[in-house]
Design an enzyme around this catalytic site. Structure first.
Site, PDB file in Angstrom:
ATOM      1  CG  ASP A 128      79.531  87.610  41.506  1.00  0.00           C
ATOM      2  OD1 ASP A 128      78.794  88.016  42.423  1.00  0.00           O
ATOM      3  OD2 ASP A 128      80.687  87.195  41.699  1.00  0.00           O
TER       4      ASP A 128
ATOM      5  CG  ASN B 256      72.208  75.956  47.439  1.00  0.00           C
ATOM      6  OD1 ASN B 256      71.270  76.113  48.225  1.00  0.00           O
ATOM      7  ND2 ASN B 256      72.640  76.933  46.653  1.00  0.00           N
TER       8      ASN B 256
ATOM      9  CE  LYS C 148      63.001  61.140  34.103  1.00  0.00           C
ATOM     10  NZ  LYS C 148      62.218  60.086  34.781  1.00  0.00           N
TER      11      LYS C 148
ATOM     12  CE  LYS D 223      81.676  86.864  45.077  1.00  0.00           C
ATOM     13  NZ  LYS D 223      81.318  86.230  43.803  1.00  0.00           N
TER      14      LYS D 223
ATOM     15  CG  PHE E 256      74.728  85.808  53.958  1.00  0.00           C
ATOM     16  CD1 PHE E 256      74.359  85.102  55.086  1.00  0.00           C
ATOM     17  CD2 PHE E 256      74.266  87.103  53.807  1.00  0.00           C
ATOM     18  CE1 PHE E 256      73.536  85.671  56.046  1.00  0.00           C
ATOM     19  CE2 PHE E 256      73.441  87.688  54.753  1.00  0.00           C
ATOM     20  CZ  PHE E 256      73.078  86.967  55.884  1.00  0.00           C
TER      21      PHE E 256
END
Length: 414
Positions: A318, A208, A286, A355, A337
């Site tokens: 997790d 990300n 690759k 959580k 977060f």
């Protein structure tokens, strides 16, 4: 936090010297006495009058001030302070420090001192990246000098990249960390930061856009409050924090292992943007977009590369939920977060319950906010009993506010 401390502040020559005025103000507000030293080049950017007015102290500039030198004043200066700070630290000044040169008052003081030294580099991005500068920085670190920053951003010269002097609040936090006299002294706190990279093949990965800036700011703030910080980071672009034990990882599974190895801790701030999934297989070579090449690679390697970039995904561990639901060695306070693009607070509330963590720091990472990878943030602190919406501010200010909340929470009974 710094009441009674005496800080020798060497101001180097660079456009970032204007930030030293804010640093002086912040130090004096904390009760520190600031003894300022100006290099000749620094006087091209800030005046001795403005520095003296803010510090409430005489400014030292000349090595050959006869009145002082008759009593070896430069030696006395170094012995009567708790810490020497160089901000901004130019490439030239750091080069002289690393070589042990004493060519003016500033470099003589830094060579003569037997107190800790902290530097905040500031220079053009290519000067910072230059191999000579990097060698000098590593030499200073090996000599025990604490290096704060530099940060990444727009330069006065119009270029962009690492080289900006750390913000005064970050330097203040690092100073407090060096002196180890804060409300979190004696506490061990775990901070995770940055993205994780989940490999597809030797050159591609899932990830990300997390820069790690907020995680680094949090680690610096906690260390500035006196905490012993365990900093577990993925491959982030942000500079590493100062005064922390740093563990670098790549994947979510590696981060999970590092987090468990860091226990026990008093609190955990899980700021890392961990990838939710990873590819169900990783090609040893690759994967080519050419079907015939891909087929050959797949048959020779046995990695299923014949399907090109088609692959399935499996869930990553997790980390937040695992840590939150431990019955042994669970940190007293666990902060998660939540980076969302809609229904920010409601999703954060649901995540906190799901959580099992104590607090959630939630923010809007929609592209138009500029939060992801940017210098500012606006967060909501979600606890069991309340939701606090903080104003948009720098990530450093968010970190300092969070560190203050953790300090108060950990000092409370229970």
């Amino acid at each position: 936090m710094l009441a009674g401390r005496r800080i020798l502040l060497v101001i180097g020559g660079g456009i970032a010297a204007y930030k030293s005025l804010d640093l002086i103000r912040r130090l004096t507000e904390q009760g520190a006495e600031v003894v300022p030293v100006l290099t000749g080049a620094a006087e091209e950017f800030v005046t001795a009058l403005s520095v003296s007015a803010l510090a409430g102290h005489r400014v030292y500039r000349d090595l050959f001030d006869l009145t002082d030198e008759s009593e070896m004043g430069h030696i006395r200066l170094t012995r009567s302070t708790d810490l020497a700070v160089v901000a901004p630290a130019t490439a030239n000044l750091m080069a002289r420090m690393s070589a042990g040169m004493a060519t003016d008052l500033a470099s003589t003081l830094l060579l003569a001192t037997n107190r800790p030294i902290l530097v905040a580099p500031a220079m053009n991005v290519e000067m910072w990246r230059n191999a000579a500068t990097q060698r000098n920085v590593e030499t200073l670190r090996a000599d025990g000098v604490v290096v704060v920053g530099p940060e990444e951003g727009d330069m006065a010269c119009g270029e962009f990249g690492p080289g900006r002097m750390a913000e005064p609040e970050s330097i203040l936090a690092a100073i407090t960390a060096v002196l180890r006299d804060g409300p979190l002294k004696g506490r061990r706190i775990l901070v995770t930061s940055g993205p994780t990279h989940e490999p597809i093949d030797p050159v591609r990965y899932l990830a990300n856009r997390s820069s790690g800036l907020q995680g680094t700011a949090i680690a610096n703030a906690l260390a500035g409050f006196g905490a012993e910080v365990e900093f577990v980071t993925g491959p982030a672009s942000a500079p590493m924090p100062s005064g922390c034990r740093i563990v670098q990882v790549t994947t979510a599974e590696e981060m999970m292992s590092a987090v468990m190895a860091a226990l026990p801790v008093d609190a955990a701030v899980m700021a890392a943007a961990v990838a939710d999934w990873r590819p169900d297989r990783v090609s040893e070579s690759k994967i080519s977009k050419n079907p015939s090449v891909a087929s050959d690679a797949g048959s020779s390697r046995g990695q299923g590369a014949r399907d090109g970039l088609a692959f399935g995904c499996v869930e990553n561990p997790d980390i937040l939920a695992t840590l939150s639901n431990r019955t042994r060695s669970r940190p007293r306070i666990i902060v998660g977060f939540a980076a969302e693009t809609e229904d920010i607070v409601e999703r954060a509330k649901a995540k906190r319950r799901r959580k099992g963590c104590d607090w959630i720091v939630a923010n809007d990472v929609s592209p138009e906010t500029g939060v992801m990878g940017g210098p500012d943030n606006q967060v909501h602190l979600v606890t069991e009993s309340a939701v606090e919406t903080w104003p948009r501010q720098s990530k450093t200010e968010v970190a300092l506010a969070l560190a203050d909340r953790l300090a108060k929470a950990l000092s409370a009974p229970g």
